[in-house]
Design a protein around this motif. Structure first.
Motif, PDB file in Angstrom:
ATOM      1  N   THR A  36     -50.593  23.111  50.175  1.00 46.26           N
ATOM      2  CA  THR A  36     -49.537  23.950  49.598  1.00 46.26           C
ATOM      3  C   THR A  36     -49.129  23.383  48.242  1.00 46.26           C
ATOM      4  O   THR A  36     -49.427  22.225  47.931  1.00 46.26           O
ATOM      5  CB  THR A  36     -48.300  23.990  50.509  1.00 46.26           C
ATOM      6  N   VAL A  37     -48.431  24.196  47.494  1.00 48.09           N
ATOM      7  CA  VAL A  37     -47.895  23.739  46.215  1.00 48.09           C
ATOM      8  C   VAL A  37     -46.950  22.561  46.452  1.00 48.09           C
ATOM      9  O   VAL A  37     -46.940  21.588  45.685  1.00 48.09           O
ATOM     10  CB  VAL A  37     -47.183  24.901  45.483  1.00 48.09           C
ATOM     11  N   ARG A  48     -41.051  21.162  43.243  1.00 50.05           N
ATOM     12  CA  ARG A  48     -41.804  22.424  43.241  1.00 50.05           C
ATOM     13  C   ARG A  48     -41.563  23.155  41.921  1.00 50.05           C
ATOM     14  O   ARG A  48     -42.467  23.760  41.357  1.00 50.05           O
ATOM     15  CB  ARG A  48     -41.356  23.265  44.450  1.00 50.05           C
ATOM     16  N   SER A  52     -44.191  24.404  39.000  1.00 44.96           N
ATOM     17  CA  SER A  52     -44.217  25.769  38.460  1.00 44.96           C
ATOM     18  C   SER A  52     -44.101  25.812  36.944  1.00 44.96           C
ATOM     19  O   SER A  52     -44.481  26.810  36.326  1.00 44.96           O
ATOM     20  CB  SER A  52     -43.090  26.600  39.082  1.00 44.96           C
ATOM     21  N   THR A  56     -49.158  28.220  37.888  1.00 44.22           N
ATOM     22  CA  THR A  56     -48.609  29.340  38.660  1.00 44.22           C
ATOM     23  C   THR A  56     -48.898  29.220  40.155  1.00 44.22           C
ATOM     24  O   THR A  56     -48.139  29.732  40.965  1.00 44.22           O
ATOM     25  CB  THR A  56     -49.167  30.683  38.152  1.00 44.22           C
ATOM     26  N   ASN A  57     -49.995  28.559  40.507  1.00 42.71           N
ATOM     27  CA  ASN A  57     -50.356  28.396  41.915  1.00 42.71           C
ATOM     28  C   ASN A  57     -51.340  27.239  42.057  1.00 42.71           C
ATOM     29  O   ASN A  57     -51.750  26.634  41.055  1.00 42.71           O
ATOM     30  CB  ASN A  57     -50.941  29.700  42.482  1.00 42.71           C
ATOM     31  N   LYS A  58     -51.740  26.944  43.285  1.00 46.00           N
ATOM     32  CA  LYS A  58     -52.635  25.801  43.509  1.00 46.00           C
ATOM     33  C   LYS A  58     -54.017  26.035  42.911  1.00 46.00           C
ATOM     34  O   LYS A  58     -54.652  25.097  42.426  1.00 46.00           O
ATOM     35  CB  LYS A  58     -52.725  25.462  45.002  1.00 46.00           C
ATOM     36  N   GLU A  59     -54.480  27.276  42.905  1.00 47.54           N
ATOM     37  CA  GLU A  59     -55.780  27.575  42.301  1.00 47.54           C
ATOM     38  C   GLU A  59     -55.758  27.280  40.803  1.00 47.54           C
ATOM     39  O   GLU A  59     -56.706  26.726  40.251  1.00 47.54           O
ATOM     40  CB  GLU A  59     -56.164  29.045  42.557  1.00 47.54           C
ATOM     41  N   ASP A  60     -54.661  27.643  40.170  1.00 48.19           N
ATOM     42  CA  ASP A  60     -54.477  27.379  38.740  1.00 48.19           C
ATOM     43  C   ASP A  60     -54.547  25.872  38.468  1.00 48.19           C
ATOM     44  O   ASP A  60     -55.183  25.432  37.514  1.00 48.19           O
ATOM     45  CB  ASP A  60     -53.124  27.961  38.323  1.00 48.19           C
ATOM     46  N   SER A 120     -60.709  32.766  46.626  1.00 44.62           N
ATOM     47  CA  SER A 120     -59.574  32.854  45.696  1.00 44.62           C
ATOM     48  C   SER A 120     -59.842  32.065  44.413  1.00 44.62           C
ATOM     49  O   SER A 120     -59.424  32.479  43.334  1.00 44.62           O
ATOM     50  CB  SER A 120     -58.278  32.368  46.359  1.00 44.62           C
TER      51      SER A 120
END
Length: 193
Positions: A36-37, A48, A52, A56-60, A120
């Motif tokens: 998770t982030v 968190r 941010s 923007t997300n964990k994939e980023d 993803s």
């Protein structure tokens, strides 16, 4: 003031890199769905909200290094001599990208393998590749050589496909050839006249 800005810039870059490395490490250990982030932020010791501010997300976060490399590639192509033909500029820039860098980079290999397993990540990488294709094409058109945008897009799409193919061949090959050699060999088989 400049020193303060430089220190802030370096600190931000270090935080961004730490978040990227933690995201990649945790995803490799647990699988992408097991991270998770909050896990990534905790691993780096930030909130968190701080995460941010950078991603923007964990994939980023996982794709950060790949995006950095593509930014360097666009810059290298734009700095090639104006009289150099477009395909040669792409090919030479790809050689320069690897020059002085340790290849293979274990983190990069791990990222490639991870990308091949998670839809993803593949979706985000596909979007990044479209952006890179557009950015490289714009640089090629700006360089002149009577190259219009459709041909420049075709050229950059071909270039990126050759680089991706060379990367996969290199990952699957048990020989001791370096990635830059495999990429350059494959690019040498393509010609835009």
């Amino acid at each position: 003031m400049d020193t303060l800005d430089t220190l802030r810039t370096r600190k931000k870059a270090a935080t961004r890199q730490s978040l990227h490395e933690a995201a990649l490490r945790l995803a490799m250990e647990r699988g992408l769905d097991g991270v998770t982030v909050e896990d990534i932020a905790d691993a780096v010791g930030v909130s968190r909200r701080t995460f941010s501010n950078y991603f923007t997300n964990k994939e980023d976060a996982i794709l950060h290094a790949d995006r950095e490399r593509t930014g360097v590639l666009v810059s290298l192509v734009s700095r090639r001599p104006a009289e150099e033909k477009p395909w040669q500029a792409l090919r030479t820039a790809s050689r320069e990208l690897y020059h002085g860098r340790a290849v293979p980079d274990r983190e990069w290999v791990a990222q490639l393998r991870l990308l091949r397993r998670h839809p993803s990540l593949l979706a985000q990488q596909a979007g990044d590749q479209i952006t890179l294709e557009r950015d490289l094409a714009a640089v090629l058109v700006a360089r002149g050589h009577d190259l219009d945008e459709p041909v420049a897009r075709l050229m950059t799409a071909t270039f990126l496909a050759a680089v991706r193919t060379a990367s996969v061949l290199w990952l699957e090959d048990s020989a001791e050839r370096s990635l830059p050699d495999v990429v350059d060999e494959l690019l040498g088989r393509v010609s835009f006249g």
